[in-house]
Write a protein that holds these residues in place. Sequence first.
Motif, PDB file in Angstrom:
ATOM      1  N   ARG A  15       0.857   9.698  -2.865  1.00 56.27           N
ATOM      2  CA  ARG A  15       1.199  10.861  -1.710  1.00 56.27           C
ATOM      3  C   ARG A  15       2.444  10.643  -1.076  1.00 56.27           C
ATOM      4  O   ARG A  15       2.959  11.543  -0.532  1.00 56.27           O
ATOM      5  CB  ARG A  15       0.118  11.280  -1.026  1.00 56.27           C
ATOM      6  CG  ARG A  15      -1.008  11.634  -1.471  1.00 56.27           C
ATOM      7  CD  ARG A  15      -2.414  11.526  -0.363  1.00 56.27           C
ATOM      8  NE  ARG A  15      -2.418  10.136  -0.008  1.00 56.27           N
ATOM      9  CZ  ARG A  15      -3.424   9.597   0.844  1.00 56.27           C
ATOM     10  NH1 ARG A  15      -4.138  10.463   1.527  1.00 56.27           N
ATOM     11  NH2 ARG A  15      -3.608   8.439   1.133  1.00 56.27           N
ATOM     12  N   ARG A  16       3.010   9.599  -1.243  1.00 56.10           N
ATOM     13  CA  ARG A  16       4.402   9.285  -0.403  1.00 56.10           C
ATOM     14  C   ARG A  16       5.476   9.599  -1.410  1.00 56.10           C
ATOM     15  O   ARG A  16       5.442   9.164  -2.518  1.00 56.10           O
ATOM     16  CB  ARG A  16       4.403   7.574  -0.124  1.00 56.10           C
ATOM     17  CG  ARG A  16       3.089   7.304   0.798  1.00 56.10           C
ATOM     18  CD  ARG A  16       3.080   7.449   2.126  1.00 56.10           C
ATOM     19  NE  ARG A  16       4.312   7.286   2.730  1.00 56.10           N
ATOM     20  CZ  ARG A  16       4.250   6.566   4.055  1.00 56.10           C
ATOM     21  NH1 ARG A  16       3.066   6.307   4.845  1.00 56.10           N
ATOM     22  NH2 ARG A  16       5.207   6.345   4.957  1.00 56.10           N
ATOM     23  N   ARG A  51       2.336   1.957  -3.488  1.00 50.49           N
ATOM     24  CA  ARG A  51       1.239   2.435  -4.419  1.00 50.49           C
ATOM     25  C   ARG A  51       0.861   3.892  -4.144  1.00 50.49           C
ATOM     26  O   ARG A  51       0.061   4.255  -5.035  1.00 50.49           O
ATOM     27  CB  ARG A  51       0.011   1.391  -4.386  1.00 50.49           C
ATOM     28  CG  ARG A  51       0.450   0.081  -5.300  1.00 50.49           C
ATOM     29  CD  ARG A  51      -0.802  -1.002  -5.117  1.00 50.49           C
ATOM     30  NE  ARG A  51      -0.951  -1.215  -3.695  1.00 50.49           N
ATOM     31  CZ  ARG A  51      -2.112  -1.967  -3.306  1.00 50.49           C
ATOM     32  NH1 ARG A  51      -2.960  -2.366  -4.000  1.00 50.49           N
ATOM     33  NH2 ARG A  51      -2.312  -1.886  -1.853  1.00 50.49           N
ATOM     34  N   ASP A  52       0.992   4.290  -2.974  1.00 48.68           N
ATOM     35  CA  ASP A  52       0.243   5.515  -2.473  1.00 48.68           C
ATOM     36  C   ASP A  52       1.100   6.602  -3.233  1.00 48.68           C
ATOM     37  O   ASP A  52       2.220   6.866  -2.833  1.00 48.68           O
ATOM     38  CB  ASP A  52       0.606   5.622  -0.835  1.00 48.68           C
ATOM     39  CG  ASP A  52      -0.330   6.959  -0.330  1.00 48.68           C
ATOM     40  OD1 ASP A  52      -0.608   7.777  -1.200  1.00 48.68           O
ATOM     41  OD2 ASP A  52      -0.668   6.964   0.918  1.00 48.68           O
ATOM     42  N   ALA A  68       0.856  -1.321  -0.070  1.00 50.37           N
ATOM     43  CA  ALA A  68       0.007  -0.128  -0.126  1.00 50.37           C
ATOM     44  C   ALA A  68       0.899   1.083  -0.074  1.00 50.37           C
ATOM     45  O   ALA A  68       0.512   2.328  -0.595  1.00 50.37           O
ATOM     46  CB  ALA A  68      -1.015  -0.051   1.209  1.00 50.37           C
ATOM     47  N   ILE A  69       1.972   1.224   0.662  1.00 50.46           N
ATOM     48  CA  ILE A  69       2.817   2.347   0.682  1.00 50.46           C
ATOM     49  C   ILE A  69       3.539   2.733  -0.631  1.00 50.46           C
ATOM     50  O   ILE A  69       3.463   4.048  -1.035  1.00 50.46           O
ATOM     51  CB  ILE A  69       3.845   1.860   1.931  1.00 50.46           C
ATOM     52  CG1 ILE A  69       3.162   2.120   3.127  1.00 50.46           C
ATOM     53  CG2 ILE A  69       4.948   3.316   1.790  1.00 50.46           C
ATOM     54  CD1 ILE A  69       4.245   1.744   4.364  1.00 50.46           C
TER      55      ILE A  69
END
Lengths: 390, 196
Positions: free
Chosen positions: B73-74, B70-71, B67-68
């Motif tokens: 905003r990261r 794919r995010d 999930a990180i």
Amino acid sequence: MKAPGAATATAHAAAGARRPAAPVHLERLSVRDFRNLAREDLLLPAAGAVIVGENGHGKTNLLEAIYYLQLLRSARGARDSELVRFGADGFHLAATGDFPQAREVRVGFARQGARKKVTHDGVAPPRLSDGLGGVPGVLLSPRDVSLVAGSPRERRRFLDIALALSSPSYLHALQGYRGALARRNAALRSGGRRAGAEAAVAAWEPSLAAHGAALWAERLAWVATHAGEFTRLCAAIGERGSAVLGYTSRHAVREGGTAVLAAALESQRSHDLRRGLTHAGPHRDDLSLSLDGRELRLYGSAGQQRTASLALRLLEWATLRDAIGRVPLLLLDDPFAELDARRAERVLALLGEGGIGQAVLAVPREGDIPPDFTRLERFRVRDGAIEGAS
Amino acid sequence: MSAIEDLALELAKLPGIGRKTATRLTYHLLKQPPEASRRLAGALVTMAERVRSCEVCGNLTEDAQCAICRDPRRDPALVCVVEEASDIGAIERAGEYRGRYHVLGGRLSPLDGVGPDDLAIDALLARVRGGGVREVILATNPSLEGEATAVYVQRELKAHGVAVTRIARGLPVGGDLEYADGVTIAQALSARREMP
């Protein structure tokens, strides 16, 4: 380990005020299944006691048991499992009295799983090493001659124990250094000729260099502080020549440790990879002891070597006393056996200078007790059993 | 071997569970309706089948990427290197870090036979070579092994023109100086800062 740090600060304050340091007092000792001692409980007077017994009956074992409560390992370098009485599952030692960190110090070892447990006033310290120094003392024995006549390993062990018990920062550096050294050596051996082996070895060098430099700094400072006293002690015991204490290393230890050691490790790396062992660092250094410029280890007579080893023990005693601000126990294992009466007398006088605290003297026969100790309460040890003789 | 012994033996292999606890857990499950055991078994099987390592960072995920990763905003230019996937949870709970991660899957430990080849270091170098990474934060543990691992990774990254930083160490926030151990205090003192 906040206690030893705080103790060091108060020690200096006390020395400044010139108030005599209070002696450590071991009041009650209990020994279970340690060497040939099955079950012994002793009450020791503040001045100390004399243990009389033929060789091989257990008087050295009793002193070793007391010393174990400080170092948490054998003074003679034996394995813990070798200290367990034949047929027993483990040993247990307990001391109550007036100690710097606690009123009661206990240590137990179980053969099963080789587990060791230490408590100070019933509380187990976070790490075993935090439990070091519970019952401060110095052990003098005829074996000490190996400090002078033996290999450099003996002298490094002497230095490491004396400094680790009196300086928390030295203990920390020593543990870090040994840990990093074991891992670098393991990396050297598993590396072989594999590509990238050098980098895997090099990763351990910054810690090794930093901790090694800390060891160098404290060892050099100790030698510088005590070299004059070593010369004086040897002369006072009866040495006619000039005895000199120094520190030898094949590195330029006085020119800033970390960078010097890091560079040495790097330049030795490929050589170390072939040999599978780390060749640079304080674990290869030595204390140098000489008399009139000649190395005592090689050229000293038996008497000269005995004198120098006694002087080292007296320095250890003073180092510990200054660090903890208390007079440590004096554990004397027939230390004057091979010394003529005049020298033995002088050693006792030197010990008296700093004020002897509690002393436990072990001798084979009543006639071996020096005059200063004849007032002390006597115990007799026979086949591992101790009884009051007075 | 009976079914009861069988289960107790399996449970006893888990960390922190001894023979006694394993037996207690087994009898507890026996008292529950069979449906409860079926749900537990199902959850275990599903976990074992679905959970895998993220193909980018090595974090645990049920998809190809975690999930990180794919995010959007990261920040992909910031990569925090940790020893284990469980360390990510600790940093995420702090809620402060907005970059991405890289899991090494352990630390250098030659005494246990763990060398650089056993860690996901090549994957990290490939990520950096792929471009877009500005800074690598080394967040391995402040232990002897964690420190050596950080040194090793730092040296490997040297040629790649990326900034490498190491997380600071010192006193815990809200802690009491009186209860800190001497080594930590010594390090906090040597890493002190001038106040502006």
